[in-house]
Design a protein around this motif. Structure first.
Motif, PDB file in Angstrom:
ATOM      1  N   ALA A   1       0.880  -1.220  -0.023  1.00 50.91           N
ATOM      2  CA  ALA A   1       0.008   0.087  -0.021  1.00 50.91           C
ATOM      3  C   ALA A   1       0.887   1.169   0.095  1.00 50.91           C
ATOM      4  N   ALA A   2       2.071   1.042   0.574  1.00 51.37           N
ATOM      5  CA  ALA A   2       2.709   2.460   0.797  1.00 51.37           C
ATOM      6  C   ALA A   2       3.163   2.685  -0.425  1.00 51.37           C
ATOM      7  N   ILE A   3       3.925   1.634  -1.391  1.00 50.10           N
ATOM      8  CA  ILE A   3       4.573   1.681  -2.606  1.00 50.10           C
ATOM      9  C   ILE A   3       3.361   2.494  -3.638  1.00 50.10           C
ATOM     10  N   VAL A   4       2.209   2.018  -3.401  1.00 53.95           N
ATOM     11  CA  VAL A   4       1.162   2.617  -4.374  1.00 53.95           C
ATOM     12  C   VAL A   4       1.078   4.232  -3.908  1.00 53.95           C
ATOM     13  N   ALA A   5       1.039   4.569  -2.549  1.00 56.33           N
ATOM     14  CA  ALA A   5       0.975   5.963  -2.263  1.00 56.33           C
ATOM     15  C   ALA A   5       2.092   6.628  -2.833  1.00 56.33           C
ATOM     16  N   ALA A   6       3.242   6.164  -2.690  1.00 53.47           N
ATOM     17  CA  ALA A   6       4.384   7.119  -3.387  1.00 53.47           C
ATOM     18  C   ALA A   6       4.255   7.361  -4.983  1.00 53.47           C
ATOM     19  N   ALA A   7       3.759   6.156  -5.466  1.00 46.64           N
ATOM     20  CA  ALA A   7       3.670   6.419  -6.991  1.00 46.64           C
ATOM     21  C   ALA A   7       2.541   7.349  -7.297  1.00 46.64           C
ATOM     22  N   LEU A   8       1.477   7.436  -6.684  1.00 49.72           N
ATOM     23  CA  LEU A   8       0.316   8.413  -6.616  1.00 49.72           C
ATOM     24  C   LEU A   8       0.882   9.902  -6.288  1.00 49.72           C
ATOM     25  N   SER A   9       1.675  10.012  -5.454  1.00 50.21           N
ATOM     26  CA  SER A   9       2.492  11.265  -4.943  1.00 50.21           C
ATOM     27  C   SER A   9       3.226  12.120  -6.039  1.00 50.21           C
ATOM     28  N   LEU A  10       3.979  11.034  -6.972  1.00 49.80           N
ATOM     29  CA  LEU A  10       4.439  11.752  -8.048  1.00 49.80           C
ATOM     30  C   LEU A  10       3.789  12.473  -8.782  1.00 49.80           C
ATOM     31  N   LEU A  11       2.518  12.640  -8.863  1.00 53.62           N
ATOM     32  CA  LEU A  11       1.424  13.235  -9.738  1.00 53.62           C
ATOM     33  C   LEU A  11       1.022  14.619  -9.166  1.00 53.62           C
ATOM     34  N   LEU A  12       1.395  14.806  -8.018  1.00 56.16           N
ATOM     35  CA  LEU A  12       0.854  15.920  -7.328  1.00 56.16           C
ATOM     36  C   LEU A  12       1.592  17.129  -7.726  1.00 56.16           C
ATOM     37  N   LYS A  13       0.960  18.449  -7.530  1.00 47.89           N
ATOM     38  CA  LYS A  13       1.442  19.650  -7.827  1.00 47.89           C
ATOM     39  C   LYS A  13       2.002  20.379  -6.777  1.00 47.89           C
ATOM     40  N   GLU A  14       2.968  21.079  -6.729  1.00 43.93           N
ATOM     41  CA  GLU A  14       4.049  21.661  -5.631  1.00 43.93           C
ATOM     42  C   GLU A  14       2.860  22.404  -5.032  1.00 43.93           C
ATOM     43  N   THR A  15       3.065  22.869  -3.518  1.00 48.36           N
ATOM     44  CA  THR A  15       2.224  23.799  -2.927  1.00 48.36           C
ATOM     45  C   THR A  15       3.036  24.571  -1.973  1.00 48.36           C
ATOM     46  N   ALA A  16       4.177  23.948  -1.636  1.00 45.89           N
ATOM     47  CA  ALA A  16       4.967  24.748  -0.533  1.00 45.89           C
ATOM     48  C   ALA A  16       5.547  26.054  -0.930  1.00 45.89           C
ATOM     49  N   PRO A  17       5.105  27.145  -0.143  1.00 42.85           N
ATOM     50  CA  PRO A  17       5.385  28.667  -0.323  1.00 42.85           C
ATOM     51  C   PRO A  17       6.524  28.793  -0.763  1.00 42.85           C
ATOM     52  N   ALA A  18       7.759  28.258   0.189  1.00 40.95           N
ATOM     53  CA  ALA A  18       9.147  28.584  -0.388  1.00 40.95           C
ATOM     54  C   ALA A  18       9.454  28.289  -1.720  1.00 40.95           C
ATOM     55  N   VAL A  19       9.204  26.783  -2.235  1.00 43.50           N
ATOM     56  CA  VAL A  19       9.329  26.397  -3.519  1.00 43.50           C
ATOM     57  C   VAL A  19       8.714  27.240  -4.523  1.00 43.50           C
ATOM     58  N   LEU A  20       7.495  27.597  -4.473  1.00 41.30           N
ATOM     59  CA  LEU A  20       6.733  28.315  -5.339  1.00 41.30           C
ATOM     60  C   LEU A  20       7.336  29.908  -5.292  1.00 41.30           C
ATOM     61  N   ALA A  21       7.849  30.357  -4.223  1.00 40.51           N
ATOM     62  CA  ALA A  21       8.579  31.609  -4.478  1.00 40.51           C
ATOM     63  C   ALA A  21       9.807  31.583  -5.331  1.00 40.51           C
ATOM     64  N   ARG A  22      10.510  30.534  -5.031  1.00 42.90           N
ATOM     65  CA  ARG A  22      11.728  30.212  -5.784  1.00 42.90           C
ATOM     66  C   ARG A  22      11.592  30.184  -7.495  1.00 42.90           C
ATOM     67  N   ARG A  23      10.550  29.271  -7.772  1.00 40.57           N
ATOM     68  CA  ARG A  23       9.922  29.186  -9.045  1.00 40.57           C
ATOM     69  C   ARG A  23       9.739  30.799  -9.699  1.00 40.57           C
ATOM     70  N   ASN A  24       8.812  31.417  -8.784  1.00 45.05           N
ATOM     71  CA  ASN A  24       8.270  32.558  -9.151  1.00 45.05           C
ATOM     72  C   ASN A  24       9.360  33.476  -9.501  1.00 45.05           C
ATOM     73  N   GLN A  25      10.448  33.488  -8.764  1.00 42.10           N
ATOM     74  CA  GLN A  25      11.747  34.206  -8.885  1.00 42.10           C
ATOM     75  C   GLN A  25      12.289  33.992 -10.222  1.00 42.10           C
ATOM     76  N   ALA A  26      12.490  32.572 -10.248  1.00 46.80           N
ATOM     77  CA  ALA A  26      13.090  32.181 -11.432  1.00 46.80           C
ATOM     78  C   ALA A  26      12.472  32.512 -12.871  1.00 46.80           C
ATOM     79  N   GLN A  27      10.912  32.358 -12.734  1.00 43.95           N
ATOM     80  CA  GLN A  27      10.011  32.736 -13.842  1.00 43.95           C
ATOM     81  C   GLN A  27       9.004  33.682 -13.638  1.00 43.95           C
ATOM     82  N   PRO A  28       9.672  35.229 -13.878  1.00 44.66           N
ATOM     83  CA  PRO A  28       8.598  36.120 -13.476  1.00 44.66           C
ATOM     84  C   PRO A  28       7.216  36.097 -13.949  1.00 44.66           C
ATOM     85  N   VAL A  29       7.164  35.858 -15.218  1.00 41.47           N
ATOM     86  CA  VAL A  29       5.923  35.511 -15.670  1.00 41.47           C
ATOM     87  C   VAL A  29       5.491  34.008 -15.698  1.00 41.47           C
TER      88      VAL A  29
END
Length: 444
Positions: free
Chosen positions: A400-428
């Motif tokens: 069951a844990a292995i299946v959960a890990a596979a599904l996690s690969l399809l998530l969209k990132e939501t972490a504020p710090a990560v999104l902020a870094r992406r926003n700085q790298a891609q202004p638009v």
């Protein structure tokens, strides 16, 4: 001054809710630890243990989803939380007065109905009171470390010691006392109607806003079945719901059958079993906040994948480790999954939907997860254990844990710090992402 006031309440609320949810798991897991003491007297089998775990999970699923949505609509969480704590404490105590399987099943079902709303209520209250930079840590401490400390570190030796000294019935009955104390603490220290406080009080908190500056909580929100279908149309919410099903299979099957497995299959004494279960608890506490902290830095998605794959190794450790000492050490290193629970069951959904939908989303994810992973899976695992031996449950949990890990690969990132870094790298940035309530809350 005001900021200090909000920070003080944030810490007070975290402390009270830490005790509250921790004691929920103390009561929920008590049956697993006491089962070896009560199975002969009540003539219980592995199938009965699976059904008892399943009916509690089913009750969690129903009440968590329905009461979570209801609390979002009425905007009152504190009185519901107090009633739930008192009710599940009473049912846990009454479990010590049962005369057979049916009466025990009924009390565990009612207990599940009371416990189900506590997670969505607590996490939505914690989101309201948390500073943005502490959101992930607070939610991780509340859901991960609290349940591990009280439910799996303190719980096993205390419950087992009481059962050996006074009997399993008295161990259940005595659990009423801390429940009533915690209900009093919630009544005294938690502010009422946290979700509907004025704008001035929530100024230091993350607020969802549309592009024109209006709060999203003023927008009309779907109700009833439409609210759930709308949430499930969101990719992250759908994936978190599926992950919840498999992750709860990993957890409920593992935690329900491990005490009996260690005593019957591995041949350990009850005291040794309690020590190993405490190692599970130590890992639960540690990874409960470590995983959340790591996800704040490298992102929710990669953190979830890495630590879920590690969690898949834990059942194999219990199955193949040669000595209790080696087993305990490896358990601490591999029992990482409970730290991940906060990510897919609380943090990612809270960063994905608007504030007025948080309790509904959390209740939905927990409810469906409990229905499949907590109700169906332990029942099937119990029957399989009677047919093929208790070893089979470890393979079910790991898979069951292995299946959960596979599904996690399809998530969209939501972490504020990560999104902020992406926003700085891609202004638009992509319009869909930058216009979302979660993006505006985390970065606005």
């Amino acid at each position: 001054m005001n900021n200090n006031k909000y920070a003080t309440y944030e810490n007070v609320l975290l402390s009270v809710l830490f005790l509250t949810f921790g004691f929920v798991f103390f009561d929920r897991l008590a049956l697993s630890f006491l089962f070896p003491f009560m199975e002969e007297e009540l003539q219980l089998s592995n199938s009965h243990l699976g059904l008892l775990s399943s009916v509690l999970a089913l009750a969690w699923a129903v009440s968590g989803a329905l009461v979570g949505a209801w609390s979002d609509r009425i905007g009152k969480r504190k009185p519901i939380l107090i009633v739930a704590i008192i009710l599940f404490s009473l049912c846990s105590a009454l479990s010590g007065m049962v005369t057979g399987f049916i009466s025990l099943l009924i009390f565990r079902a009612v207990m599940g109905l009371a416990e189900g709303p506590i997670l969505p209520l607590s996490q939505s209250m914690m989101v309201e009171a948390s500073s943005p930079h502490r959101r992930g840590l607070n939610m991780g401490l509340l859901q991960g470390s609290a349940a591990g400390l009280l439910g799996a570190v303190i719980g096993p030796p205390v419950i087992i010691a009481m059962a050996e000294a006074w009997g399993w019935r008295q161990a259940f009955i005595l659990s009423l006392i801390p429940g009533l104390i915690i209900a009093f603490l919630v009544w005294k220290y938690v502010k009422p109607d946290t979700a509907s406080q004025s704008a001035s009080q929530t100024a230091a908190q993350p607020v969802d806003q549309s592009l024109d500056g209006s709060a999203d909580q003023e927008e009309p929100k779907p109700r009833g079945l439409k609210a759930y279908t709308t949430l499930l149309s969101n990719r992250n919410i759908l994936l978190c719901t599926l992950i919840s099903c498999f992750y709860l299979t990993w957890f409920v099957v593992l935690i329900s059958f491990t005490p009996t497995f260690l005593v019957k299959v591995r041949g350990f004494e009850p005291a040794t079993m309690g020590s190993i279960m405490s190692c599970l608890g130590v890992a639960w506490v540690i990874w409960g906040f470590v995983v959340a902290g790591v996800s704040d830095r490298i992102g929710r998605k990669p953190t979830l994948v890495i630590f879920t794959l590690l969690a898949a190794c834990c059942p194999m450790v219990l199955l193949y480790s040669e000595t209790p000492m080696v087993m305990g050490a490896l358990v601490i290193l591999t029992y990482t999954g409970l730290g991940c629970f906060t990510l897919f069951m609380a943090t990612i959904p809270a960063e994905t939907v608007s504030r007025g939908q948080i309790a509904t989303a959390l209740g939905l994810i927990m409810g469906i997860g409990e229905l499949i992973g907590g109700f169906v899976s332990p029942t099937l695992a119990g029957f399989a254990a009677d047919q093929y031996g208790l070893q089979i449950v470890m393979f079910v949990s790991s898979g069951a844990a292995i299946v959960a890990a596979a599904l996690s690969l399809l998530l969209k990132e939501t972490a504020p710090a990560v999104l902020a870094r992406r926003n700085q790298a891609q202004p638009v940035a992509d319009d869909t992402e930058t216009n979302s309530p979660a993006y505006l809350r985390n970065n606005g």
